[in-house]
Design a protein around this motif. Structure first.
Motif, mmCIF file in Angstrom:
data_model
loop_
_atom_site.group_PDB
_atom_site.id
_atom_site.type_symbol
_atom_site.label_atom_id
_atom_site.label_comp_id
_atom_site.label_asym_id
_atom_site.label_seq_id
_atom_site.Cartn_x
_atom_site.Cartn_y
_atom_site.Cartn_z
ATOM 1 N N SER A 21 0.853 -1.182 0.000
ATOM 2 C CA SER A 21 0.000 0.000 0.000
ATOM 3 C C SER A 21 0.892 1.235 0.000
ATOM 4 N N ILE A 22 0.458 2.259 -0.716
ATOM 5 C CA ILE A 22 1.155 3.549 -0.688
ATOM 6 C C ILE A 22 0.117 4.661 -0.651
ATOM 7 N N GLY A 23 0.399 5.635 0.192
ATOM 8 C CA GLY A 23 -0.385 6.867 0.223
ATOM 9 C C GLY A 23 0.520 8.009 -0.177
ATOM 10 N N LEU A 24 0.016 8.884 -1.030
ATOM 11 C CA LEU A 24 0.773 10.033 -1.514
ATOM 12 C C LEU A 24 -0.090 11.281 -1.367
ATOM 13 N N VAL A 25 0.490 12.326 -0.791
ATOM 14 C CA VAL A 25 -0.218 13.594 -0.638
ATOM 15 C C VAL A 25 0.683 14.686 -1.190
ATOM 16 N N ARG A 26 0.214 15.361 -2.238
ATOM 17 C CA ARG A 26 0.992 16.406 -2.902
ATOM 18 C C ARG A 26 0.563 17.770 -2.360
ATOM 19 N N VAL A 27 1.559 18.580 -2.024
ATOM 20 C CA VAL A 27 1.326 19.913 -1.487
ATOM 21 C C VAL A 27 2.000 20.925 -2.402
ATOM 22 N N VAL A 28 1.236 21.921 -2.815
ATOM 23 C CA VAL A 28 1.751 23.002 -3.649
ATOM 24 C C VAL A 28 1.386 24.317 -2.968
ATOM 25 N N ASN A 29 2.387 25.158 -2.732
ATOM 26 C CA ASN A 29 2.173 26.460 -2.101
ATOM 27 C C ASN A 29 1.341 26.338 -0.820
ATOM 28 N N SER A 30 1.728 25.403 0.019
ATOM 29 C CA SER A 30 1.111 25.171 1.332
ATOM 30 C C SER A 30 -0.325 24.675 1.280
ATOM 31 N N GLN A 31 -0.758 24.182 0.124
ATOM 32 C CA GLN A 31 -2.108 23.638 -0.010
ATOM 33 C C GLN A 31 -2.028 22.184 -0.477
ATOM 34 N N ILE A 32 -2.794 21.322 0.172
ATOM 35 C CA ILE A 32 -2.885 19.939 -0.297
ATOM 36 C C ILE A 32 -3.707 19.965 -1.586
ATOM 37 N N VAL A 33 -3.095 19.497 -2.663
ATOM 38 C CA VAL A 33 -3.765 19.552 -3.968
ATOM 39 C C VAL A 33 -4.097 18.176 -4.521
ATOM 40 N N GLN A 34 -3.530 17.122 -3.915
ATOM 41 C CA GLN A 34 -3.781 15.777 -4.431
ATOM 42 C C GLN A 34 -3.569 14.754 -3.329
#
Length: 165
Positions: A21-34
């Protein structure tokens, strides 16, 4: 800070290449976007850690391998300045072992460890993920890869927020 990805792996057995299992959380300019979560078919049907994360062979046997998921995972990592994980050395070893097994070049981003970040920023001890989340008021479904990854992202964001005087 512009872009980073927090990630978390759950593994099936003692082999670092046994990501299930993998969880990925993308953050751009201090906002979670994905937010992305994948179940992964590991190279062996041996599951030693079901009691920790609740995942067993039957849950993943029809899912793609890490190699088959790589293009989707890499899309999330693309352009990230760094990767964040709790006890980052573990997740880094799993990522590299899975890449090596499938002949995939290892990602070049450095890892930030949220254990070390929590200790240096707030002097939290013990520093297990539930301890840090409790201190910061972050919701957590521990050992669910996406929840753990999002908690890591929120720890990084909390650490870099300017102090309000």
């Amino acid at each position: 800070m512009t872009t980073f990805v927090a990630l978390d792996f759950e593994t099936a057995d003692n082999g670092r290449d046994s990501a299930c299992s993998i969880g990925l959380v993308r953050v751009v300019n201090s906002q979670i976007v994905q937010r992305v979560h994948y179940l992964i078919r590991p190279p062996r049907p041996i599951f030693r850690y079901t009691h920790i994360h609740g995942i067993c062979w039957q849950d993943v046997m029809d899912h793609p391998t890490f190699g088959e998921l790589w293009s989707s995972i890499n899309d999330v990592l693309e352009g990230a300045e760094f990767l964040a994980a709790h006890y980052a050395s573990f997740d880094q070893r799993v990522l590299y072992a899975c890449c090596d097994r499938h002949g995939i070049p290892r990602p070049c981003q450095p890892f930030i460890c949220t254990v070390q970040l929590a200790r240096s920023t707030w002097n939290i001890r013990p520093t297990k993920l539930p301890n840090v989340c409790n201190y910061l008021g972050i919701a957590l479904n521990h050992h669910h890869a996406l929840s753990d990854a999002e908690a890591c992202a929120r720890i990084v964001l909390a650490a870099v927020q300017p102090t309000i005087a």
